[in-house]
Design an enzyme around this catalytic site. Structure first.
Site: not given
Length: 756
Positions: A92, A285
């Site tokens: 992020h 993920h």
């Protein structure tokens, strides 16, 4: 009389109604005066690169590895390992980067400051940074927050069994929020109405049936994928406060095929192709989980709105314990694999191994679970070893299966795990290093040796450089070549002014002005440019062929030197004998080393310094000028003196006379400012759009000058007029020339990180 009524102080300094409140459209020059020594506690002599080189790099990594599995009671680690949280933190930090203007990215540690530290997509990352504070505290100035955040993500991946592509340091911290980045115009978190304008809104959620089932999805169209949905430039996120896409689907509609469209758009604007996009999602993920243990109304204010007692933390959660198994972050409660702290290919195995149906998280968010109760008990609980769960997926995960292009790549990675590992390693390195600029800025023992096209590689200089005597001789040949001052100056400006301080791309080094796509940009006047380059290449060839000692001059150096010669000649025409500083050492890149598509983002939509605008935009021309100046790291005085000087040097695109307020073009005088400030003329708009103007003599009515918004703003805007009055004064000629040369030299050397 009460105590309160005696106190005359109701507001502190800086409070009250501001100029921006009164005049919201006022030109914002504050973005040109950020990150000065006034806000930097390190002092002007601080050399971060030198400090980083003295860092015990392996010791830092070991300390970070120790943090990974040392769970803290105040914020317990999921599955006993902070690795997934730290991967998200680094992702992020870097993932805000966008190609359109080079803003965002991990390069300045902006995740510590507003608005990023309070974005809804960054919930709980305040805790991640606090977890590594002991490491930052231990090594202090030797490693920046910007570098530490990315390094922590790398070490997290390695500690979970993944082999990374490498890591490079070299990201010095800044000490205040970046005010120059446009994150969107919405005034509510997760708003998206402004960036998509009046376009058709997404349909409401369906009944949980996939738009396209596996056996026929290639022939079936999403109910929303065909709808018009054009994201505002240069934004690369679908909603205010998100990094990329809404994981529930466009505007919360759980449509995987429509989600794929948003993913492709946003990841593409981050410079990722389809394969890199799939690798990042499938690789990222493989680890961790999302958090949505309860309703979002249990979560308190973000860090910037939280009380002093929170000490910079935010999102205090009153659901249960507020942490561990009761954590609320995105509102989604998804764990993808049975080994969430170990690298594996299970994410793709589960994605294709189950059929999925729509469900909701405990917080009420749309997510997906295997049909008919399949997979029950496969997934461990993050905090309670007695609990097991079924795997789950986000709408954005299912996009990798139900978008035809993504599915093809995903199935290849499913069947070839080693390809996914390599692609993820490379894409992760690109994600976390995309805004670092040239390799000269890369520091540390783990910098990869492989040359990557997206790094805009430039060959190493492998020859002796020209000396002062050579420079003087070359300038003589250039001035005798028949090329005019405007041709010399405009060519050098075209090469150097592509630089973007945001992501450190562009600039004169590499000599890419002679290559596609830059040689064909309208702003560079291709026909004129081709003639100038042909002449300069002839001078280069003649000089290089005459050398017996291996000494050479690159075309990149010669372009800059030619511009310097033009400036010196223009100053001489004004009666000033100056020498423009010149440092050789630029090299020439090849077309094969130049990614045409990637470089196309450097083409200016406007360059006020050349009085050029490619089209008509909502943003004013003067705002685009300030934006260009900010990318060139110019201050307001530097912007003013450069524009005023370039106007009288007559380098406007198309030889336009707008703003050429002088009877002596090609002479480096302060005539632009003197004549702009002349009260003997009256300015009037000559277009309905108020973008061109003419100055008429107040006595005769004769048209004396014409100009654009970027010209007239230097007399209209109070702060710019004050600067113009300095350079337009009778005693300012010498200062004007001196300041112009200094600002010119700065722009020519913006990409010379090898000189730092």
């Amino acid at each position: 009389m009460s105590t309160e009524s005696k106190c005359p102080f109701n507001h502190a300094a800086g409070g009250g109604t501001t100029n921006r409140d009164w005049w919201p459209k006022q030109l914002n020059l504050k973005i040109l005066h950020q990150h000065s020594s006034l806000s930097d506690p390190m002092g002007e002599s601080f050399d971060y690169a030198k400090e980083f080189k003295s860092l015990d790099f392996e010791a830092v990594k070991q300390d970070l590895r120790d943090v990974m599995t040392r769970s803290q009671d105040w914020w317990p680690a999921d599955f006993g390992h902070y690795g997934p949280l730290f991967v998200r933190m680094a992702w992020h930090s870097a993932g805000t980067y966008r190609t359109g203007d080079g803003h965002g990215g991990a390069g300045a540690g902006q995740q510590r400051f507003a608005p990023l530290n309070s974005w809804p997509d960054n919930v709980s990352l305040d805790k991640a940074r606090r977890l590594i504070w002991p490491v930052k505290q231990k090594y202090g100035r030797k490693i920046s927050w910007a570098d530490l955040i990315v390094l922590t993500g790398n070490v997290a991946l390695e500690s979970m069994g993944f082999k990374t592509f490498g890591f490079s340091g070299g990201r010095p911290d800044v000490w205040e929020p970046e005010e120059d980045v446009y994150w969107g115009s919405e005034t509510t978190w997760l708003g998206g109405e402004e960036r998509y304008g009046a376009q058709k809104k997404m349909q409401q959620p369906g009944d949980g049936t996939l738009v396209a089932e596996p056996e026929n999805h290639a022939n079936e169209e999403s109910r929303t994928a065909s709808g018009e949905r054009n994201l505002e430039n240069p934004l690369a996120a679908v909603q205010m406060g998100l990094i990329y896409v809404n994981p529930e689907g466009p505007e919360g509609v759980p449509d995987p095929v429509a989600s794929a469209k948003d993913i492709r758009e946003t990841f593409g604007r981050m410079a990722m192709n389809d394969e890199e996009t799939v690798a990042l999602i499938a690789g990222g993920h493989a680890f961790g989980k999302t958090h949505g243990a309860g309703p979002a109304d249990n979560v308190g204010p973000e860090p910037e709105a939280a009380g002093l007692e929170e000490q910079g933390l935010g999102w205090r959660n009153k659901f249960g314990s507020g942490k561990g198994g009761d954590t609320i972050t995105s509102g989604l409660e998804v764990t993808w694999t049975s080994t969430p702290t170990k690298w594996s290919n299970e994410y793709l195995e589960n994605l294709f191994g189950f059929e999925w149906e729509l469900t909701k998280s405990p917080a009420g968010a749309h997510q997906w679970t295997p049909k008919n109760g399949a997979g029950a008990g496969k997934i461990p609980d993050a905090h309670d070893p007695s609990k097991r769960h079924a795997p789950s997926m986000l709408t954005s995960d299912l996009a990798l299966r139900f978008d035809p292009a993504y599915e093809q790549i995903s199935r290849r990675f499913l069947n070839n795990p080693e390809q996914l590992a390599d692609a993820f390693a490379r894409a992760w390195f690109k994600l976390t290093h995309r805004d670092m600029g040239p390799l000269a800025r890369y520091l540390g023992p783990e910098t990869p040796a492989e040359e990557l096209l997206w790094q805009d590689p430039i060959p190493n200089v492998d020859h002796a450089l020209v000396d002062d005597q050579d420079v003087a001789a070359l300038k003589g040949k250039i001035l005798a070549s028949g090329l005019s001052v405007p041709q010399l100056v405009s060519t050098a400006w075209a090469a150097a002014s592509t630089f973007r301080g945001s992501d450190k791309r562009g600039g004169a080094n590499g000599g890419r002005l002679r290559l596609a796509p830059q040689k064909d940009w309208a702003v560079n006047q291709p026909a004129q440019l081709a003639g100038v380059l042909k002449t300069l290449e002839g001078i280069q060839s003649e000089f290089n062929a005459a050398q017996s000692s291996g000494k050479q001059v690159s075309i990149a150096d010669l372009i800059v030197l030619a511009g310097s010669a033009g400036v010196e000649q223009a100053a001489k025409n004004a009666g000033h004998h100056v020498t423009v500083p010149f440092t050789p050492g630029r090299a020439d890149a090849s077309q094969e080393q130049t990614d045409v598509e990637s470089f196309s983002f450097l083409e200016p939509i406007a360059d006020g310094f050349r009085n050029y605008q490619k089209g008509h935009y909502k943003v004013s021309a003067e705002s685009l000028l300030v934006d260009k100046a900010q990318l060139l790291t110019l201050t307001a005085p530097e912007m003013a003196v450069l524009l005023g000087g370039l106007r009288v040097l007559n380098i406007n695109v198309g030889q336009s006379k707008h703003g050429v307020f002088t009877d002596k073009p090609e002479t480096l005088s302060n005539d632009f400012f003197k004549n702009l400030l002349d009260m003997g003329v009256e300015w009037r708009a000559t277009s309905g759009a108020n973008d061109t103007f003419e100055a008429r003599d107040r006595k005769t009515g004769a048209v004396k000058w014409t100009g654009t918004r970027v010209d007239l703003v230097f007399g209209s805007h109070a702060q710019l007029r004050a600067i113009s009055e300095v350079y337009g004064s009778s005693d300012a000629n010498e200062k004007f020339v001196k300041d112009f040369v200094a600002a010119w030299t700065k722009v020519m050397n913006l990409d010379r990180f090898d000189l730092a």
